[in-house]
Write an enzyme that holds these catalytic residues in place. Structure first.
Site, PDB file in Angstrom:
ATOM      1  N   HIS A 146       0.841  -1.196   0.000  1.00 23.24           N
ATOM      2  CA  HIS A 146       0.000   0.000   0.000  1.00 23.24           C
ATOM      3  C   HIS A 146       0.873   1.241   0.000  1.00 23.24           C
ATOM      4  O   HIS A 146       1.809   1.348   0.796  1.00 23.24           O
ATOM      5  CB  HIS A 146      -0.909   0.005   1.243  1.00 23.24           C
ATOM      6  CG  HIS A 146      -1.772   1.219   1.355  1.00 23.24           C
ATOM      7  ND1 HIS A 146      -1.740   2.057   2.446  1.00 23.24           N
ATOM      8  CD2 HIS A 146      -2.693   1.746   0.504  1.00 23.24           C
ATOM      9  CE1 HIS A 146      -2.609   3.051   2.266  1.00 23.24           C
ATOM     10  NE2 HIS A 146      -3.198   2.883   1.107  1.00 23.24           N
ATOM     11  N   SER A 147       0.596   2.168  -0.909  1.00 23.27           N
ATOM     12  CA  SER A 147       1.207   3.505  -0.914  1.00 23.27           C
ATOM     13  C   SER A 147       2.735   3.421  -0.991  1.00 23.27           C
ATOM     14  O   SER A 147       3.275   2.872  -1.942  1.00 23.27           O
ATOM     15  CB  SER A 147       0.732   4.270   0.330  1.00 23.27           C
ATOM     16  OG  SER A 147       1.006   5.641   0.235  1.00 23.27           O
TER      17      SER A 147
END
Length: 225
Positions: free
Chosen positions: A76-77
């Protein structure tokens, strides 16, 4: 059965992926949510020397210690940097990559270079407290902790391309307030036949905002394996 390794973005720990991990296990898969060095319940390990290489080693060590050879790495991210670097170090242990509203670096890129001025300002928030940490933002979950700034600034070194992995998925969050820093990347990958792209209605934290839809993406990735 697929083995998922779930890597959170900056400031966050394994807890962001725990509900998703439980659902993956209920569907017969293995799931390893990972807290990176210096963050969350491993914040006692935070020093000025913790960087992107440290976090890549966290993932590589998990893969080797558990003798995993069929991993789908989910990042994520910021963790898009981490899963890309880890897959490059041990490609024989990785079957697929899933980027959840994340950066997708090429050799020499850093998280800093791939985002916009808005995110760079976030990274620099609270740096003065220690000189080497980025403070969590006020709207984050209260469990979020300071993140090692060096990991956001360091460039990744890659020896090969992403075409070595059987599956590559990009999950794009459509619900950003203002323009998402990932829109150009998503549009480029959506036009690439070697990628599967998914646009989910939710903010950047899709694990919270669109958990069922994200689960479906991961289960589809497992079926492709």
């Amino acid at each position: 059965m697929t083995t998922f390794v779930l890597v959170p973005g900056a400031w966050h720990g394994a807890w962001v992926f725990e509900p998703l991990a439980r659902q993956l296990r209920a569907h017969g898969h293995q799931a390893h949510p990972l807290t990176l060095t210096g963050v969350g319940d491993r914040r006692h390990l935070l020093t000025a020397t913790v960087n992107l290489d440290t976090h890549i080693a966290d993932v590589v060590n998990l893969l080797t210690d558990h003798r995993i050879t069929d991993a789908v790495l989910v990042g994520h991210s910021y963790a898009g940097m981490v899963i890309t670097g880890a897959a490059d170090r041990v490609p024989e242990r990785v079957a697929g990559l899933v980027y959840v509203d994340a950066v997708v670096p090429e050799d020499g890129d850093s998280c800093w270079s791939l985002v916009t001025d808005q995110e760079r300002a976030w990274y620099l928030a609270g740096v003065g407290e220690t000189g080497y940490t980025s403070a969590p933002l006020p709207f984050f979950d209260p469990r979020a902790t300071p993140h090692p700034l060096a990991s956001l600034m360091q460039s990744v070194r890659l020896e090969g391309g992403l075409d070595r992995y059987r599956t590559r998925d990009y999950v794009y969050a459509t619900g950003w307030e203002g323009r998402s820093p990932f829109t150009p990347l998503y549009e480029r990958l959506a036009a690439d036949p070697d990628w599967r792209t998914h646009a989910l209605a939710g903010g950047h934290n899709l694990m919270r905002d669109a958990p069922e839809e994200l689960l479906k993406v991961l289960l589809t990735s497992a079926q492709a394996e």
